[in-house]
Motif scaffolding. Structure first.
Motif, PDB file in Angstrom:
ATOM      1  N   LEU A 166      -7.075   6.736  -5.879  1.00  0.00           N
ATOM      2  CA  LEU A 166      -6.298   8.518  -5.236  1.00  0.00           C
ATOM      3  C   LEU A 166      -7.938   8.868  -5.300  1.00  0.00           C
ATOM      4  O   LEU A 166      -7.829  10.260  -4.485  1.00  0.00           O
ATOM      5  N   ARG A 167      -9.253   8.722  -5.505  1.00  0.00           N
ATOM      6  CA  ARG A 167      -9.925   9.712  -5.120  1.00  0.00           C
ATOM      7  C   ARG A 167     -10.685   9.646  -3.655  1.00  0.00           C
ATOM      8  O   ARG A 167     -10.650  10.295  -2.320  1.00  0.00           O
ATOM      9  N   LYS A 168     -10.468   8.086  -2.903  1.00  0.00           N
ATOM     10  CA  LYS A 168     -10.364   7.570  -1.940  1.00  0.00           C
ATOM     11  C   LYS A 168      -9.696   7.940  -0.613  1.00  0.00           C
ATOM     12  O   LYS A 168     -10.055   8.186   0.343  1.00  0.00           O
ATOM     13  N   ALA A 169      -8.791   8.831  -1.496  1.00  0.00           N
ATOM     14  CA  ALA A 169      -7.327   8.886  -0.473  1.00  0.00           C
ATOM     15  C   ALA A 169      -7.226  10.635  -0.891  1.00  0.00           C
ATOM     16  O   ALA A 169      -6.687  11.501  -0.139  1.00  0.00           O
ATOM     17  N   GLY A 170      -8.416  11.213  -1.535  1.00  0.00           N
ATOM     18  CA  GLY A 170      -8.551  12.573  -1.420  1.00  0.00           C
ATOM     19  C   GLY A 170      -7.218  13.259  -2.255  1.00  0.00           C
ATOM     20  O   GLY A 170      -7.684  14.669  -2.941  1.00  0.00           O
ATOM     21  N   ALA A 171      -7.310  12.517  -2.893  1.00  0.00           N
ATOM     22  CA  ALA A 171      -6.397  13.370  -3.779  1.00  0.00           C
ATOM     23  C   ALA A 171      -6.946  14.413  -5.033  1.00  0.00           C
ATOM     24  O   ALA A 171      -7.952  13.592  -5.405  1.00  0.00           O
ATOM     25  N   ILE A 172      -6.405  14.756  -5.975  1.00  0.00           N
ATOM     26  CA  ILE A 172      -7.517  15.826  -6.958  1.00  0.00           C
ATOM     27  C   ILE A 172      -7.014  15.617  -8.215  1.00  0.00           C
ATOM     28  O   ILE A 172      -7.560  16.329  -9.318  1.00  0.00           O
ATOM     29  N   GLY A 173      -5.400  14.969  -8.278  1.00  0.00           N
ATOM     30  CA  GLY A 173      -5.296  14.876  -9.486  1.00  0.00           C
ATOM     31  C   GLY A 173      -3.736  13.554  -9.373  1.00  0.00           C
ATOM     32  O   GLY A 173      -3.698  13.274  -8.310  1.00  0.00           O
ATOM     33  N   TYR A 174      -3.197  13.374 -10.470  1.00  0.00           N
ATOM     34  CA  TYR A 174      -1.723  12.903 -10.870  1.00  0.00           C
ATOM     35  C   TYR A 174      -1.297  13.492 -11.649  1.00  0.00           C
ATOM     36  O   TYR A 174      -1.709  13.704 -12.807  1.00  0.00           O
ATOM     37  N   ILE A 175       0.831  13.142 -11.296  1.00  0.00           N
ATOM     38  CA  ILE A 175       1.635  13.117 -12.292  1.00  0.00           C
ATOM     39  C   ILE A 175       2.140  11.868 -12.207  1.00  0.00           C
ATOM     40  O   ILE A 175       2.200  10.598 -11.827  1.00  0.00           O
ATOM     41  N   SER A 176       1.822  11.422 -13.786  1.00  0.00           N
ATOM     42  CA  SER A 176       2.626   9.733 -13.842  1.00  0.00           C
ATOM     43  C   SER A 176       3.702  10.226 -14.480  1.00  0.00           C
ATOM     44  O   SER A 176       4.443  10.625 -15.324  1.00  0.00           O
ATOM     45  N   LEU A 177       5.106   9.383 -13.655  1.00  0.00           N
ATOM     46  CA  LEU A 177       6.484   8.901 -14.514  1.00  0.00           C
ATOM     47  C   LEU A 177       6.536   8.260 -15.178  1.00  0.00           C
ATOM     48  O   LEU A 177       6.563   6.820 -14.847  1.00  0.00           O
ATOM     49  N   ASP A 201       0.951  -0.993   0.009  1.00  0.00           N
ATOM     50  CA  ASP A 201       0.005   0.049  -0.310  1.00  0.00           C
ATOM     51  C   ASP A 201       0.795   1.060   0.202  1.00  0.00           C
ATOM     52  O   ASP A 201       1.067   1.893   0.972  1.00  0.00           O
ATOM     53  N   ASP A 202       0.953   2.065  -1.055  1.00  0.00           N
ATOM     54  CA  ASP A 202       1.395   3.149  -1.390  1.00  0.00           C
ATOM     55  C   ASP A 202       0.648   4.141  -0.953  1.00  0.00           C
ATOM     56  O   ASP A 202       1.481   5.545  -0.106  1.00  0.00           O
ATOM     57  N   PHE A 203      -0.288   3.814  -0.408  1.00  0.00           N
ATOM     58  CA  PHE A 203      -0.774   5.579   0.164  1.00  0.00           C
ATOM     59  C   PHE A 203      -0.754   5.230   1.901  1.00  0.00           C
ATOM     60  O   PHE A 203      -1.670   6.526   2.319  1.00  0.00           O
ATOM     61  N   ALA A 204      -0.737   4.246   2.504  1.00  0.00           N
ATOM     62  CA  ALA A 204      -0.490   4.157   3.563  1.00  0.00           C
ATOM     63  C   ALA A 204       0.020   5.729   4.725  1.00  0.00           C
ATOM     64  O   ALA A 204       1.564   5.476   4.513  1.00  0.00           O
ATOM     65  N   GLY A 205      -0.607   6.289   5.179  1.00  0.00           N
ATOM     66  CA  GLY A 205      -0.219   7.228   6.035  1.00  0.00           C
ATOM     67  C   GLY A 205       0.592   7.932   5.166  1.00  0.00           C
ATOM     68  O   GLY A 205       1.632   9.128   5.375  1.00  0.00           O
ATOM     69  N   VAL A 206      -0.112   8.569   4.103  1.00  0.00           N
ATOM     70  CA  VAL A 206       0.223   9.891   3.029  1.00  0.00           C
ATOM     71  C   VAL A 206      -0.955  10.461   3.405  1.00  0.00           C
ATOM     72  O   VAL A 206      -2.134  10.189   2.736  1.00  0.00           O
ATOM     73  N   ASP A 207      -0.698  11.587   3.217  1.00  0.00           N
ATOM     74  CA  ASP A 207      -1.817  12.388   3.242  1.00  0.00           C
ATOM     75  C   ASP A 207      -2.082  13.161   2.609  1.00  0.00           C
ATOM     76  O   ASP A 207      -1.322  13.662   1.820  1.00  0.00           O
ATOM     77  N   LEU A 208      -3.033  12.290   1.211  1.00  0.00           N
ATOM     78  CA  LEU A 208      -3.345  13.068  -0.443  1.00  0.00           C
ATOM     79  C   LEU A 208      -5.105  14.028  -0.639  1.00  0.00           C
ATOM     80  O   LEU A 208      -4.756  14.911  -1.838  1.00  0.00           O
ATOM     81  N   GLN A 209      -4.852  14.259   1.056  1.00  0.00           N
ATOM     82  CA  GLN A 209      -6.107  15.580   0.757  1.00  0.00           C
ATOM     83  C   GLN A 209      -5.807  16.855  -0.046  1.00  0.00           C
ATOM     84  O   GLN A 209      -5.067  17.349   0.399  1.00  0.00           O
ATOM     85  N   GLY A 210      -6.637  16.587  -1.554  1.00  0.00           N
ATOM     86  CA  GLY A 210      -6.601  18.461  -1.578  1.00  0.00           C
ATOM     87  C   GLY A 210      -4.736  18.764  -1.976  1.00  0.00           C
ATOM     88  O   GLY A 210      -5.029  19.972  -3.100  1.00  0.00           O
ATOM     89  N   LYS A 211      -4.462  16.844  -2.851  1.00  0.00           N
ATOM     90  CA  LYS A 211      -2.704  17.145  -2.906  1.00  0.00           C
ATOM     91  C   LYS A 211      -3.352  16.547  -4.148  1.00  0.00           C
ATOM     92  O   LYS A 211      -4.223  15.865  -4.933  1.00  0.00           O
ATOM     93  N   ILE A 212      -1.643  16.306  -5.648  1.00  0.00           N
ATOM     94  CA  ILE A 212      -1.824  15.893  -6.193  1.00  0.00           C
ATOM     95  C   ILE A 212      -0.601  14.701  -6.632  1.00  0.00           C
ATOM     96  O   ILE A 212       0.572  15.507  -5.913  1.00  0.00           O
ATOM     97  N   ALA A 213      -1.250  13.801  -6.301  1.00  0.00           N
ATOM     98  CA  ALA A 213      -0.013  12.277  -6.150  1.00  0.00           C
ATOM     99  C   ALA A 213       0.992  12.149  -7.519  1.00  0.00           C
ATOM    100  O   ALA A 213      -0.196  12.534  -8.647  1.00  0.00           O
TER     101      ALA A 213
END
Length: 538
Positions: free
Chosen positions: A182-193, A142-154
């Motif tokens: 991403l939606r569940k974690a509260g992210a509003i968008g993402y950047i894929s590398l 789980d790469d989302f564990a313990g990470v605050d993504l609310q309102g942020k870009i992953a």
């Protein structure tokens, strides 16, 4: 899409002016279909285009000539209502902001904004790097564990740990599952590398395709990857700037990933400012679907589906002066193979029914197959297996075959038996990080609980065939050079048609229907209770 069939005219167009003296009749027939479907006159068969309509009409008349029956009333066409979305690049922008200083990003050079995911409007949000951006409960990852993504870009690196099975990793990396996490974690968008080690095509080709419209379903309830404001893909050669001011460089992140070590997760000392504007337009397209009724009354209401996508990417940015992306390998070859399997099975009279599906919108996100699997013309619980062809790559003689999904169901057993009798060795997926199990139309059927296989010609590691395979992706995949002038092993393609015909008939004639292996993750999608519970073959 519903014009009367022009069988005599189109049949003439599909026939080579002179049969190649050095080709077998089977290879010559297959090549005749490819010649028509990949001709410049069809202009790359873009979803919903006039060229696609001509291709659908051609395929329909070929199925009719073979005695395959229509299943959508008296038509072969299952029509779809779609919406195209195009980024208005001159009114869109990206910029990194650090300490109040703004660094504009050049669209097409530094990064591209997705036309498929996101909303018109502005975004101003902090950035958080989250490793591979995967949440896989079954693997304890789980790469989302313990990470605050609310309102942020992953921000995440494509690919994933090789300790997790390729199909499982691919499922959770799919656009629908990724958006859900991403939606569940509260992210509003993402950047894929991008990981340069796994790139199939050069950035110039990726960037060149950015101005082509993306597509969604007009019925918004079918659009699973929505709900995010922005999606961006970065050029690997320009990604280092994202990691300025952090304890890690992009080079170090890549080294960790390439050595299969855990990736760190941390906030980036920058914000992303973005503006995106999209235009929308309605589009109509259609799947072409035909039925060969089973010969056994006890099994005729069960179906094996043979699928291949009929669309390609149309006309685009010129490469060496050529703007037509003919899509000969991708996927005129697959459509031609399905038609030739239909010819062979019509005479074989299999016990179960065979559904032939030439689907639209694969290049736009598996739209046609998703629609077909969600709204099938036959009961989905009667579909026992799917065999999918998407540029099966007859680049050399058929001595090895890669069957994506073979480790998930007991379809591996008839595959091995049939391949062995034809002098072909099945191979495991040599490139699980390419996520090919979820990147073509078989995935739509898998998600409805149907055991499936998808195929490519295989190769041994370090062989000349591997070099040919990789060169093809680098030089021809989604390029105008995927045309009729490229080398193809036409007899190898005919050999594959024979293998697929025998495999399809073997599964269609078997008393037992295929089942998921007991340890397959995908068994959970079985809604019928009739497709699960066998021990994997040793």
């Amino acid at each position: 899409m519903s014009r009367p069939l022009l069988l005599p005219v189109l049949a003439l167009l599909s026939t080579p002016a002179a049969h190649a003296a050095d080709l077998s009749p089977e290879a010559d027939r297959w090549w005749g279909h490819v010649r028509f479907l990949a001709s410049d006159s069809l202009q790359g068969r873009d979803t919903g285009s006039e060229g696609y309509r001509k291709a659908a009409e051609y395929v329909s008349q070929q199925l009719a000539a073979l005695g395959v029956k229509p299943v959508v009333g008296d038509s072969y066409l299952q029509e779809l209502e779609l919406v195209s979305r195009t980024l208005v690049e001159e009114r869109s922008r990206l910029a990194l902001v650090r300490g109040g200083k703004e660094t504009p990003l050049v669209l097409g050079k530094d990064a591209i904004i997705s036309s498929r995911v996101g909303e018109s409007g502005t975004v101003d949000a902090p950035l958080v790097f989250i490793g591979h951006g995967l949440s896989i409960p079954e693997a304890g990852h789980d790469d989302f564990a313990g990470v605050d993504l609310q309102g942020k870009i992953a921000v995440f690196l494509s690919g994933g740990p090789s300790t997790i099975s390729g199909p499982l990793r691919a499922h959770y990396a799919s656009s629908a599952e990724r958006a859900k996490a991403l939606r569940k974690a509260g992210a509003i968008g993402y950047i894929s590398l991008q990981n340069p080690k796994h790139l199939e095509v050069p950035w110039s080709r990726v960037a060149g395709a950015r101005k082509k419209p993306a597509m969604q379903f007009a019925d918004t309830s079918l659009n699973e990857d929505q709900g995010l404001k922005l999606a961006v893909t970065f050029n690997a050669d320009r990604t280092e700037q994202l990691f300025t001011g952090t304890p890690h460089t992009f080079k170090q992140i890549l080294a960790l990933a390439d050595s299969d070590k855990p990736l760190p997760r941390f906030e980036l000392p920058a914000r992303l400012e973005a503006r995106a504007e999209f235009t929308r337009a309605p589009v109509k397209s259609a799947n072409v679907v035909g039925l060969l009724p089973g010969s056994d009354p006890a099994l005729a209401k069960e179906y094996v589906v043979l699928s291949a996508h009929l669309d390609h990417v149309g006309v685009g940015e010129p490469v060496k002066g050529d703007r037509v992306y003919n899509g000969a390998m991708d996927n005129a070859t697959g459509v031609a193979a399905v038609l030739e399997v239909a010819r062979a099975l019509q005479a074989a009279k299999p016990r179960r029914s065979i559904l032939f599906a030439l689907v639209t919108g694969e290049e736009k996100g598996l739209l046609g197959s998703r629609y077909l699997a969600a709204r099938p013309p036959v009961p989905i619980d009667g579909v026992v297996a799917n065999f999918n062809l998407d540029m099966f790559l007859p680049l050399f003689p058929l001595t090895r075959v890669i069957a994506y999904g073979q480790e998930e169901s007991n379809l591996a057993a008839p595959l091995r038996k049939v391949a062995e009798t034809q002098g072909v060795k099945p191979l495991e997926d040599p490139e699980p990080n390419q996520m090919r199990f979820i990147r073509s139309d078989q995935y739509s059927f898998v998600r409805e609980g149907v055991p499936a296989l998808a195929f490519k010609f295989g190769f041994d590691k370090g062989s000349p065939e591997e070099k040919v395979f990789r060169t093809w992706y680098r030089e021809r995949y989604h390029a105008p050079s995927d045309d009729l002038a490229q080398p193809m092993d036409k007899e190898g393609a005919a050999h594959f048609v024979k293998l697929l015909t025998t495999l399809t008939r073997t599964v269609a004639d078997a008393t037992e229907r295929p089942r998921w292996n007991t340890d397959s993750f995908f068994r959970r999608f079985d809604k019928t209770g009739t497709r699960g519970g066998v021990t994997a073959n040793p």
